[in-house]
Design a protein around this motif. Structure first.
Motif, PDB file in Angstrom:
ATOM      1  N   ASP A  99       0.817  -1.223   0.000  1.00 41.00           N
ATOM      2  CA  ASP A  99       0.000   0.000   0.000  1.00 41.00           C
ATOM      3  C   ASP A  99       0.851   1.274   0.000  1.00 41.00           C
ATOM      4  N   LEU A 100       2.180   1.101   0.095  1.00 39.24           N
ATOM      5  CA  LEU A 100       3.112   2.236   0.070  1.00 39.24           C
ATOM      6  C   LEU A 100       2.775   3.279   1.136  1.00 39.24           C
ATOM      7  N   SER A 101       2.437   2.802   2.318  1.00 42.18           N
ATOM      8  CA  SER A 101       2.167   3.720   3.436  1.00 42.18           C
ATOM      9  C   SER A 101       3.365   4.616   3.704  1.00 42.18           C
ATOM     10  N   THR A 102       4.563   4.060   3.564  1.00 45.37           N
ATOM     11  CA  THR A 102       5.777   4.868   3.686  1.00 45.37           C
ATOM     12  C   THR A 102       6.068   5.509   2.342  1.00 45.37           C
ATOM     13  N   ASN A 103       6.261   6.818   2.337  1.00 44.06           N
ATOM     14  CA  ASN A 103       6.468   7.549   1.099  1.00 44.06           C
ATOM     15  C   ASN A 103       7.736   7.076   0.389  1.00 44.06           C
ATOM     16  N   LEU A 104       7.644   6.854  -0.906  1.00 37.83           N
ATOM     17  CA  LEU A 104       8.778   6.370  -1.684  1.00 37.83           C
ATOM     18  C   LEU A 104       9.956   7.337  -1.687  1.00 37.83           C
ATOM     19  N   ASP A 105       9.704   8.605  -1.401  1.00 37.60           N
ATOM     20  CA  ASP A 105      10.799   9.575  -1.344  1.00 37.60           C
ATOM     21  C   ASP A 105      11.877   9.165  -0.341  1.00 37.60           C
ATOM     22  N   CYS A 106      11.507   8.335   0.632  1.00 39.70           N
ATOM     23  CA  CYS A 106      12.445   7.918   1.668  1.00 39.70           C
ATOM     24  C   CYS A 106      13.345   6.765   1.218  1.00 39.70           C
ATOM     25  N   PHE A 107      13.005   6.123   0.124  1.00 39.41           N
ATOM     26  CA  PHE A 107      13.714   4.894  -0.247  1.00 39.41           C
ATOM     27  C   PHE A 107      15.177   5.121  -0.646  1.00 39.41           C
ATOM     28  N   PRO A 108      15.511   6.137  -1.443  1.00 36.77           N
ATOM     29  CA  PRO A 108      16.928   6.346  -1.763  1.00 36.77           C
ATOM     30  C   PRO A 108      17.803   6.508  -0.530  1.00 36.77           C
ATOM     31  N   ALA A 109      17.271   7.129   0.529  1.00 40.14           N
ATOM     32  CA  ALA A 109      18.042   7.297   1.763  1.00 40.14           C
ATOM     33  C   ALA A 109      18.334   5.949   2.411  1.00 40.14           C
ATOM     34  N   LEU A 110      17.387   5.023   2.294  1.00 37.52           N
ATOM     35  CA  LEU A 110      17.570   3.675   2.830  1.00 37.52           C
ATOM     36  C   LEU A 110      18.776   3.011   2.165  1.00 37.52           C
ATOM     37  N   LEU A 111      18.818   3.082   0.842  1.00 39.76           N
ATOM     38  CA  LEU A 111      19.908   2.462   0.086  1.00 39.76           C
ATOM     39  C   LEU A 111      21.233   3.193   0.303  1.00 39.76           C
ATOM     40  N   LYS A 112      21.158   4.502   0.453  1.00 40.68           N
ATOM     41  CA  LYS A 112      22.375   5.280   0.670  1.00 40.68           C
ATOM     42  C   LYS A 112      23.105   4.819   1.929  1.00 40.68           C
ATOM     43  N   GLU A 113      22.356   4.523   2.990  1.00 40.60           N
ATOM     44  CA  GLU A 113      22.985   4.102   4.235  1.00 40.60           C
ATOM     45  C   GLU A 113      23.615   2.714   4.111  1.00 40.60           C
ATOM     46  N   LEU A 114      23.047   1.853   3.265  1.00 42.95           N
ATOM     47  CA  LEU A 114      23.704   0.567   2.993  1.00 42.95           C
ATOM     48  C   LEU A 114      25.023   0.806   2.275  1.00 42.95           C
ATOM     49  N   ASN A 115      25.020   1.730   1.337  1.00 46.78           N
ATOM     50  CA  ASN A 115      26.264   2.088   0.651  1.00 46.78           C
ATOM     51  C   ASN A 115      27.287   2.690   1.604  1.00 46.78           C
ATOM     52  N   ASN A 116      26.791   3.311   2.679  1.00 45.26           N
ATOM     53  CA  ASN A 116      27.683   3.920   3.667  1.00 45.26           C
ATOM     54  C   ASN A 116      28.260   2.901   4.651  1.00 45.26           C
ATOM     55  N   GLY A 117      27.868   1.640   4.508  1.00 43.40           N
ATOM     56  CA  GLY A 117      28.478   0.602   5.333  1.00 43.40           C
ATOM     57  C   GLY A 117      27.587  -0.045   6.367  1.00 43.40           C
ATOM     58  N   TYR A 118      26.334   0.397   6.494  1.00 43.24           N
ATOM     59  CA  TYR A 118      25.436  -0.255   7.440  1.00 43.24           C
ATOM     60  C   TYR A 118      24.970  -1.603   6.890  1.00 43.24           C
ATOM     61  N   ASP A 119      24.729  -2.553   7.803  1.00 44.00           N
ATOM     62  CA  ASP A 119      24.265  -3.890   7.406  1.00 44.00           C
ATOM     63  C   ASP A 119      22.750  -3.935   7.261  1.00 44.00           C
ATOM     64  N   VAL A 120      22.061  -3.232   8.156  1.00 48.70           N
ATOM     65  CA  VAL A 120      20.598  -3.230   8.211  1.00 48.70           C
ATOM     66  C   VAL A 120      20.133  -1.778   8.324  1.00 48.70           C
ATOM     67  N   VAL A 121      19.229  -1.366   7.447  1.00 51.82           N
ATOM     68  CA  VAL A 121      18.696  -0.002   7.490  1.00 51.82           C
ATOM     69  C   VAL A 121      17.171  -0.094   7.478  1.00 51.82           C
ATOM     70  N   VAL A 122      16.538   0.609   8.415  1.00 49.93           N
ATOM     71  CA  VAL A 122      15.093   0.499   8.562  1.00 49.93           C
ATOM     72  C   VAL A 122      14.473   1.876   8.743  1.00 49.93           C
ATOM     73  N   GLY A 123      13.246   2.005   8.295  1.00 53.28           N
ATOM     74  CA  GLY A 123      12.504   3.228   8.517  1.00 53.28           C
ATOM     75  C   GLY A 123      11.911   3.260   9.915  1.00 53.28           C
ATOM     76  N   SER A 124      11.804   4.459  10.477  1.00 53.75           N
ATOM     77  CA  SER A 124      11.177   4.615  11.789  1.00 53.75           C
ATOM     78  C   SER A 124      10.202   5.784  11.766  1.00 53.75           C
ATOM     79  N   LYS A 125       9.035   5.542  12.334  1.00 58.18           N
ATOM     80  CA  LYS A 125       8.023   6.586  12.449  1.00 58.18           C
ATOM     81  C   LYS A 125       8.227   7.426  13.703  1.00 58.18           C
ATOM     82  N   TYR A 126       9.177   7.033  14.569  1.00 54.71           N
ATOM     83  CA  TYR A 126       9.262   7.616  15.897  1.00 54.71           C
ATOM     84  C   TYR A 126      10.607   8.272  16.189  1.00 54.71           C
ATOM     85  N   ILE A 127      11.321   8.717  15.159  1.00 57.94           N
ATOM     86  CA  ILE A 127      12.544   9.469  15.394  1.00 57.94           C
ATOM     87  C   ILE A 127      12.401  10.855  14.781  1.00 57.94           C
ATOM     88  N   SER A 128      13.288  11.752  15.168  1.00 55.37           N
ATOM     89  CA  SER A 128      13.231  13.129  14.690  1.00 55.37           C
ATOM     90  C   SER A 128      13.285  13.173  13.166  1.00 55.37           C
TER      91      SER A 128
END
Length: 240
Positions: A99-128
């Motif tokens: 249903d794409l409840s999470t806006n797709l605009d956030c997806f490139p940031a998810l992949l960027k953090e994997l490229n930055n060396g993180y193993d697991v990257v997740v979206g959070s509704k409860y952070i700043s």
């Protein structure tokens, strides 16, 4: 230089039948515009009995070159993700709700953090930086589960276990998926807990999230079940 490859799993069930093709089309338009640094594929994740969804997924995979489907006979959303994430050749594996409840605009940031060396990257509704629109009672129940129970019982460092917006490196997926027992909705919490216990590098990113008003998840009943699962998970003896 070869582009990183990413498989984007969208777990589906029969109730999603009318949402699948519009979701796929919207994702294709977005990825064609904003994921030029990656070779990407949308993977429709199907589980349980083969029904009209299976036929639809086959048709969409023929219609769009970047669309595939993955079938596992074991019922459950978690079963779909476990099986799809270990049966891939992609560098990164991701998933999001159909249903794409999470806006797709956030997806490139998810992949960027994997490229930055993180193993697991997740979206959070409860952070700043996050934005969330949700029915107040469901928001309170979810917030209590994610920011109180997970910390008290699991000593969780993560703030949002259930956001349907996650990604990890293939190597991490190959190591973690066989250790996960849950085949349903508790998969997310178990996965993050195990990733934390095994010292994988985890990153949370803020998301823009709008609740699907037709969501079939029964919050209170689900939280009670999850509490039992968390206690069992905390008591489980883990081996590397």
């Amino acid at each position: 230089m070869n582009k990183p490859t990413v498989d984007i799993i969208i777990p589906v069930y029969y109730g999603n039948l009318d949402e699948i093709e519009p979701s796929v089309k919207k994702q294709i338009l977005f990825y064609n515009k904003y994921l030029n640094d990656y070779k990407w594929s949308i993977v429709i994740g199907i589980n349980g009995p083969k029904d009209r969804i299976f036929d639809l997924a086959k048709r969409l995979s023929k219609k769009y070159k970047n669309v595939k489907y993955h079938y596992t006979s074991t019922p459950g959303r978690g079963a779909t993700l476990k099986d799809a994430w270990v049966n891939t050749k992609a560098d990164f594996v991701s998933y999001m709700d159909v249903d794409l409840s999470t806006n797709l605009d956030c997806f490139p940031a998810l992949l960027k953090e994997l490229n930055n060396g993180y193993d697991v990257v997740v979206g959070s509704k409860y952070i700043s930086g996050s934005e969330i629109k949700r029915i107040p009672l469901r928001y309170i129940i979810s917030k209590v589960y994610n920011t109180l129970f997970t910390k008290l019982i699991l000593n969780a460092k993560f703030t949002d276990a259930q956001c349907g917006f996650k990604s990890m490196r293939r190597k991490a997926a190959e190591e973690l998926m066989p250790k996960i027992k849950d085949n349903g909705w508790f998969w997310d919490t178990e996965m993050l807990y195990l990733a934390q216990k095994y010292n994988y590098k985890i990153k949370e990113i803020p998301v823009r999230w709008i609740e699907d008003p037709n969501s079939g998840v029964r919050m209170a009943k689900t939280v009670v079940l999850f509490l039992k699962n968390m206690i069992n998970l905390r008591l489980r003896k883990l081996t590397r």
